[in-house]
Design an enzyme around this catalytic site. Structure first.
Site, PDB file in Angstrom:
ATOM      1  CB  ALA A   2      -0.939   0.038   1.393  1.00  0.00           C
ATOM      2  N   GLY A  11       0.634  -5.124   0.915  1.00  0.00           N
ATOM      3  CA  GLY A  11      -0.662  -5.160   0.050  1.00  0.00           C
ATOM      4  C   GLY A  11      -0.342  -5.887  -1.271  1.00  0.00           C
ATOM      5  CD  GLU A  33      -2.201  -7.493   3.121  1.00  0.00           C
ATOM      6  OE1 GLU A  33      -1.996  -6.505   2.551  1.00  0.00           O
ATOM      7  OE2 GLU A  33      -2.766  -7.878   4.110  1.00  0.00           O
ATOM      8  CD  GLU A  47       1.733  -5.485   5.973  1.00  0.00           C
ATOM      9  OE1 GLU A  47       2.473  -6.379   6.007  1.00  0.00           O
ATOM     10  OE2 GLU A  47       0.686  -5.832   4.865  1.00  0.00           O
TER      11      GLU A  47
HETATM   12  N1  CAA Z   1       4.480   3.297  -0.728  1.00  0.00           N
HETATM   13  C1  CAA Z   1       5.023   4.257  -1.329  1.00  0.00           C
HETATM   14  N2  CAA Z   1       6.125   4.578  -1.981  1.00  0.00           N
HETATM   15  C2  CAA Z   1       6.969   3.287  -2.172  1.00  0.00           C
HETATM   16  C3  CAA Z   1       6.528   2.324  -1.699  1.00  0.00           C
HETATM   17  C4  CAA Z   1       5.229   1.961  -0.901  1.00  0.00           C
HETATM   18  N3  CAA Z   1       4.870   0.924  -0.337  1.00  0.00           N
HETATM   19  N4  CAA Z   1       7.638   1.192  -1.907  1.00  0.00           N
HETATM   20  C5  CAA Z   1       8.675   2.033  -2.399  1.00  0.00           C
HETATM   21  N5  CAA Z   1       8.147   3.309  -2.630  1.00  0.00           N
HETATM   22  C6  CAA Z   1       8.969   4.584  -3.381  1.00  0.00           C
HETATM   23  C7  CAA Z   1      10.009   4.991  -2.633  1.00  0.00           C
HETATM   24  O1  CAA Z   1       9.537   5.849  -1.687  1.00  0.00           O
HETATM   25  C8  CAA Z   1      10.977   5.369  -3.669  1.00  0.00           C
HETATM   26  O2  CAA Z   1      10.245   6.703  -3.990  1.00  0.00           O
HETATM   27  P1  CAA Z   1      11.461   7.972  -4.243  1.00  0.00           P
HETATM   28  O3  CAA Z   1      12.065   7.523  -5.600  1.00  0.00           O
HETATM   29  O4  CAA Z   1      10.684   9.169  -4.647  1.00  0.00           O
HETATM   30  O5  CAA Z   1      12.394   8.067  -3.211  1.00  0.00           O
HETATM   31  C9  CAA Z   1      10.659   4.403  -4.954  1.00  0.00           C
HETATM   32  O6  CAA Z   1       9.357   3.956  -4.551  1.00  0.00           O
HETATM   33  C10 CAA Z   1      11.689   3.426  -4.999  1.00  0.00           C
HETATM   34  O7  CAA Z   1      11.904   2.687  -3.877  1.00  0.00           O
HETATM   35  P2  CAA Z   1      13.258   2.756  -2.943  1.00  0.00           P
HETATM   36  O8  CAA Z   1      14.131   3.846  -3.348  1.00  0.00           O
HETATM   37  O9  CAA Z   1      12.821   2.375  -1.596  1.00  0.00           O
HETATM   38  O10 CAA Z   1      13.812   1.272  -3.756  1.00  0.00           O
HETATM   39  P3  CAA Z   1      14.774   0.068  -2.823  1.00  0.00           P
HETATM   40  O11 CAA Z   1      15.207  -0.656  -4.074  1.00  0.00           O
HETATM   41  O12 CAA Z   1      15.869   0.948  -2.342  1.00  0.00           O
HETATM   42  O13 CAA Z   1      14.094  -0.592  -1.979  1.00  0.00           O
HETATM   43  C11 CAA Z   1      11.837  -1.835  -1.225  1.00  0.00           C
HETATM   44  C12 CAA Z   1      12.957  -1.409  -2.396  1.00  0.00           C
HETATM   45  C13 CAA Z   1      12.674  -2.497  -0.339  1.00  0.00           C
HETATM   46  C14 CAA Z   1      10.677  -2.345  -1.871  1.00  0.00           C
HETATM   47  C15 CAA Z   1      11.462  -0.324  -0.579  1.00  0.00           C
HETATM   48  O14 CAA Z   1      11.109   0.503  -1.377  1.00  0.00           O
HETATM   49  C16 CAA Z   1      10.470  -0.612   0.813  1.00  0.00           C
HETATM   50  O15 CAA Z   1      10.791  -1.118   1.722  1.00  0.00           O
HETATM   51  N6  CAA Z   1       9.377  -0.289   0.538  1.00  0.00           N
HETATM   52  C17 CAA Z   1       8.117  -0.333   1.317  1.00  0.00           C
HETATM   53  C18 CAA Z   1       7.697  -1.892   1.272  1.00  0.00           C
HETATM   54  C19 CAA Z   1       6.613  -1.996   2.371  1.00  0.00           C
HETATM   55  O16 CAA Z   1       6.672  -1.792   3.773  1.00  0.00           O
HETATM   56  N7  CAA Z   1       5.498  -2.257   2.091  1.00  0.00           N
HETATM   57  C20 CAA Z   1       4.428  -2.384   2.777  1.00  0.00           C
HETATM   58  C21 CAA Z   1       3.424  -1.231   3.080  1.00  0.00           C
HETATM   59  S1  CAA Z   1       2.278  -1.239   4.337  1.00  0.00           S
HETATM   60  C22 CAA Z   1       0.947  -2.291   3.572  1.00  0.00           C
HETATM   61  O17 CAA Z   1       0.900  -2.667   2.534  1.00  0.00           O
HETATM   62  C23 CAA Z   1      -0.420  -2.211   4.302  1.00  0.00           C
HETATM   63  C24 CAA Z   1      -1.398  -3.289   4.029  1.00  0.00           C
HETATM   64  O18 CAA Z   1      -1.344  -4.555   4.272  1.00  0.00           O
HETATM   65  C25 CAA Z   1      -2.447  -2.927   3.454  1.00  0.00           C
END
Ligand code: CAA
Length: 260
Positions: free
Chosen positions: A66, A111, A114, A134
């Protein structure tokens, strides 16, 4: 229909749906969830589509979860609505008559995992990474992950995955029984479309009824599941596809199913 964040391509009876926000690793904003819901409903009515393949744009992510930038400002009430909307999407996909296959081509986190778990089965690329991280954000799964994963792989594996936020490699996801097959990145979409095409060439009602009885049968005791199976089996003998399938076999030719 018009989609800002999704791409749809058709290959015979197969629709390939791509979540297209590569700049944020295809993260799910509420507007994207709304578009997915609308598109899947539209595809369920489209008689030219028999099977759907879901993937993410680019070579880095299926869906990285998400959208954290959107969620960061949520009140608890907005978070509840967001979770309920995401759950509506995964429930809709899970109960669609048409098979849906996830082609996980990179990160499928939160998400995103999921969404993949809502599909009928998952193929992954060697670079896929899957998890429910999460808790590392101070929250917990909200689009059905705690429920679907525990049902799919058992409580203890769900506990480990969700409590630690651990990210599984494609090989680990295969070993855990989450993905059915792992392919080299460049082959994932072609191999998934190939399987989807095989399914699309079969009698659609047979596939649909099998999907229903497998899913619903898991919530029944075996005797009731058998009864349900027998009734659906018998009802297929009133369809054109049963006549075509069996006549084609007896006449030593390939069947041409009409889906009726
Ligand atoms: N939401 C919003 N933006 C996201 C995102 C997310 N889930 N995942 C990645 N992005 C964005 C980053 O902020 C970044 O944007 P900028 O270039 O503007 O900084 C861009 O995508 C590229 O990401 P990274 O620079 O972080 O890429 P990376 O290769 O260094 O890392 C990653 C990749 C490990 C996937 C890392 O991006 C990450 O940890 N993302 C979040 C993953 C996460 O925690 N997902 C769960 C969300 S909570 C959820 O989903 C709740 C639910 O159950 C409904």
């Amino acid at each position: 229909m018009e989609c800002q964040n999704l791409l749809v391509e058709k290959y015979g009876g197969v629709a390939l749906v791509t979540v297209n926000r590569p700049q944020v690793l295809n993260a799910l904003r509420s507007s994207v969830i709304g578009e997915l819901l609308e598109l899947f409903e539209h595809l369920s009515w489209d008689d030219t589509v028999k099977v759907i393949v879901l993937t993410g744009s680019g070579d880095k992510a299926f869906v990285a979860g998400a959208d954290i930038a959107e969620m960061a400002g949520f009140t608890a009430q907005q978070a509840l609505t967001f979770a309920r909307t995401g759950q509506k999407l995964v429930s809709f996909i899970g109960t669609m008559d048409k098979p849906v296959i996830a082609a996980v081509n990179g990160y499928a986190l939160g998400g995103g995992m999921e969404l993949a778990l809502a599909c009928d089965f998952i193929y992954a690329s060697e670079t896929a990474k899957m998890g429910l991280p999460e808790v590392t954000l101070g929250i917990m799964p909200g689009f059905g992950g705690s429920q679907k994963f525990a049902r799919l792989r058992g409580r203890n594996r769900a506990n480990e995955l969700i409590f630690t936020g651990r990210i599984l490699t494609a090989a680990e996801a295969k070993e855990w029984g989450i993905v059915n097959a792992v392919f080299p990145s460049g082959e994932l979409i072609a191999r998934t479309l190939e399987t989807a095409g095989k399914i699309a060439g079969n009698g659609l009602l047979g596939v649909t009824y099998a999907k229903h009885v497998i899913k619903r049968g898991l919530d029944m005791d075996e005797e009731n599941g058998m009864g349900y199976e027998a009734v659906l089996f018998a009802s297929l003998f009133a369809t054109a596809d049963q006549h075509e399938g069996m006549n084609a076999f007896l006449e030593k030719r390939k069947p041409v199913f009409s889906g009726s």
